[in-house]
Write an enzyme that holds these catalytic residues in place. Sequence first.
Site, PDB file in Angstrom:
ATOM      1  N   ARG A 175      67.183  68.482  64.281  1.00 39.69           N
ATOM      2  CA  ARG A 175      67.214  67.376  63.329  1.00 39.69           C
ATOM      3  C   ARG A 175      66.983  67.954  61.933  1.00 39.69           C
ATOM      4  NH1 ARG A 175      62.828  62.423  62.865  1.00 39.69           N
ATOM      5  NH2 ARG A 175      63.870  61.299  61.166  1.00 39.69           N
ATOM      6  N   HIS A 176      67.727  67.451  60.966  1.00 38.88           N
ATOM      7  CA  HIS A 176      67.585  67.918  59.586  1.00 38.88           C
ATOM      8  C   HIS A 176      66.131  67.887  59.128  1.00 38.88           C
ATOM      9  CE1 HIS A 176      66.786  63.844  58.113  1.00 38.88           C
ATOM     10  NE2 HIS A 176      67.738  63.443  58.943  1.00 38.88           N
ATOM     11  N   GLY A 177      65.832  68.664  58.106  1.00 38.15           N
ATOM     12  CA  GLY A 177      64.503  68.615  57.516  1.00 38.15           C
ATOM     13  C   GLY A 177      64.230  67.262  56.872  1.00 38.15           C
ATOM     14  N   SER A 220      63.952  64.202  54.686  1.00 38.61           N
ATOM     15  CA  SER A 220      64.726  63.787  53.522  1.00 38.61           C
ATOM     16  C   SER A 220      63.831  63.053  52.527  1.00 38.61           C
ATOM     17  CB  SER A 220      65.882  62.869  53.947  1.00 38.61           C
ATOM     18  OG  SER A 220      65.384  61.585  54.309  1.00 38.61           O
ATOM     19  N   TRP A 279      64.150  60.055  51.620  1.00 38.11           N
ATOM     20  CA  TRP A 279      63.867  58.711  52.127  1.00 38.11           C
ATOM     21  C   TRP A 279      62.983  58.747  53.365  1.00 38.11           C
ATOM     22  CZ3 TRP A 279      68.324  54.632  51.491  1.00 38.11           C
ATOM     23  CH2 TRP A 279      68.516  54.403  50.123  1.00 38.11           C
ATOM     24  N   ASN A 280      63.013  59.812  54.147  1.00 33.96           N
ATOM     25  CA  ASN A 280      61.999  59.976  55.193  1.00 33.96           C
ATOM     26  C   ASN A 280      60.616  59.966  54.542  1.00 33.96           C
ATOM     27  OD1 ASN A 280      63.962  62.432  56.999  1.00 33.96           O
ATOM     28  ND2 ASN A 280      63.809  60.242  57.405  1.00 33.96           N
ATOM     29  N   ARG A 296      71.877  65.951  53.960  1.00 32.54           N
ATOM     30  CA  ARG A 296      70.572  66.361  54.476  1.00 32.54           C
ATOM     31  C   ARG A 296      70.724  67.193  55.745  1.00 32.54           C
ATOM     32  NH1 ARG A 296      71.135  60.828  55.319  1.00 32.54           N
ATOM     33  NH2 ARG A 296      70.600  59.928  57.353  1.00 32.54           N
ATOM     34  N   GLU A 341      74.069  59.929  61.274  1.00 32.00           N
ATOM     35  CA  GLU A 341      72.958  59.108  61.741  1.00 32.00           C
ATOM     36  C   GLU A 341      73.450  57.714  62.114  1.00 32.00           C
ATOM     37  OE1 GLU A 341      70.460  58.453  63.268  1.00 32.00           O
ATOM     38  OE2 GLU A 341      68.724  58.943  62.010  1.00 32.00           O
ATOM     39  N   ARG A 342      72.672  57.032  62.907  1.00 27.32           N
ATOM     40  CA  ARG A 342      72.907  55.620  63.209  1.00 27.32           C
ATOM     41  C   ARG A 342      72.948  54.821  61.913  1.00 27.32           C
ATOM     42  NH1 ARG A 342      68.129  52.255  66.274  1.00 27.32           N
ATOM     43  NH2 ARG A 342      69.027  50.173  66.123  1.00 27.32           N
ATOM     44  N   HIS A 364      70.988  64.319  63.273  1.00 28.89           N
ATOM     45  CA  HIS A 364      70.013  63.300  62.890  1.00 28.89           C
ATOM     46  C   HIS A 364      69.251  62.797  64.109  1.00 28.89           C
ATOM     47  CE1 HIS A 364      72.070  63.086  58.963  1.00 28.89           C
ATOM     48  NE2 HIS A 364      73.114  63.387  59.710  1.00 28.89           N
TER      49      HIS A 364
END
Length: 218
Positions: A21-23, A25, A27-28, A73, A100-101, A170
């Site tokens: 999974r990407h690092g 972000s 927004w995360n 991302r 991503e979803r 993702h």
Amino acid sequence: MTGRAELEEPTQAGNVLVLIRHGESEWNRLNRFTGWKDVGLSEEGTTEAHRAGSMLKTEDRHFDCAYTSTLKRAHNTLDIILDELGQPKLPTIKAAALNERDYGELVGINKDEARKRWGAEQVHIWQRSYDIAPPGGESLKDTASRVVPFFEKWIVPDLQDGKNVIVVAHGNSLRSLIMQLDRLSPDEVMQVEIATGVPLIYRLNADGTVAEKRDLAA
């Protein structure tokens, strides 16, 4: 079954699939629903990507090809990992099927604010049910309906050819793949948590079943 010692050999007996999974972000970091919004990595996310590359380098992992989504991302995370591995020009396919979803009307909204607006129970249903989508968005079932066929058409043949493949995508697109690989039920897959920037290593048998699985953060 392939033994653990063989799995940890330097490089490469082939048929190795690494999922990451990407690092984190931006927004995360802000606790927002992200979905298809093309936001970049946070500073911590960049650090996580370098750490993932270092983990794979320690194991002397090298890859024959890479797959990632069209969202920066994910492919920026992949670029950092490949630089760490000394493979910056690795053949790579970017595919929207691995995106991503889509969270629809939830995109951009802070998750705590969403719970205030729609109620914690309803937001939990949208996040954790297998086949109930948020307004204007996708369920995990919808996401799997594009991810799994792509995996079977593109990635499985590479693995069958004995290649080592890295996929950076993702949380939900990878959850769809893990459901397929681990033969999980809809209820079981919704309990799967995938940390950002942590390599999951699979070695597959010739028939596509899983011989070994390791989480490098475990």
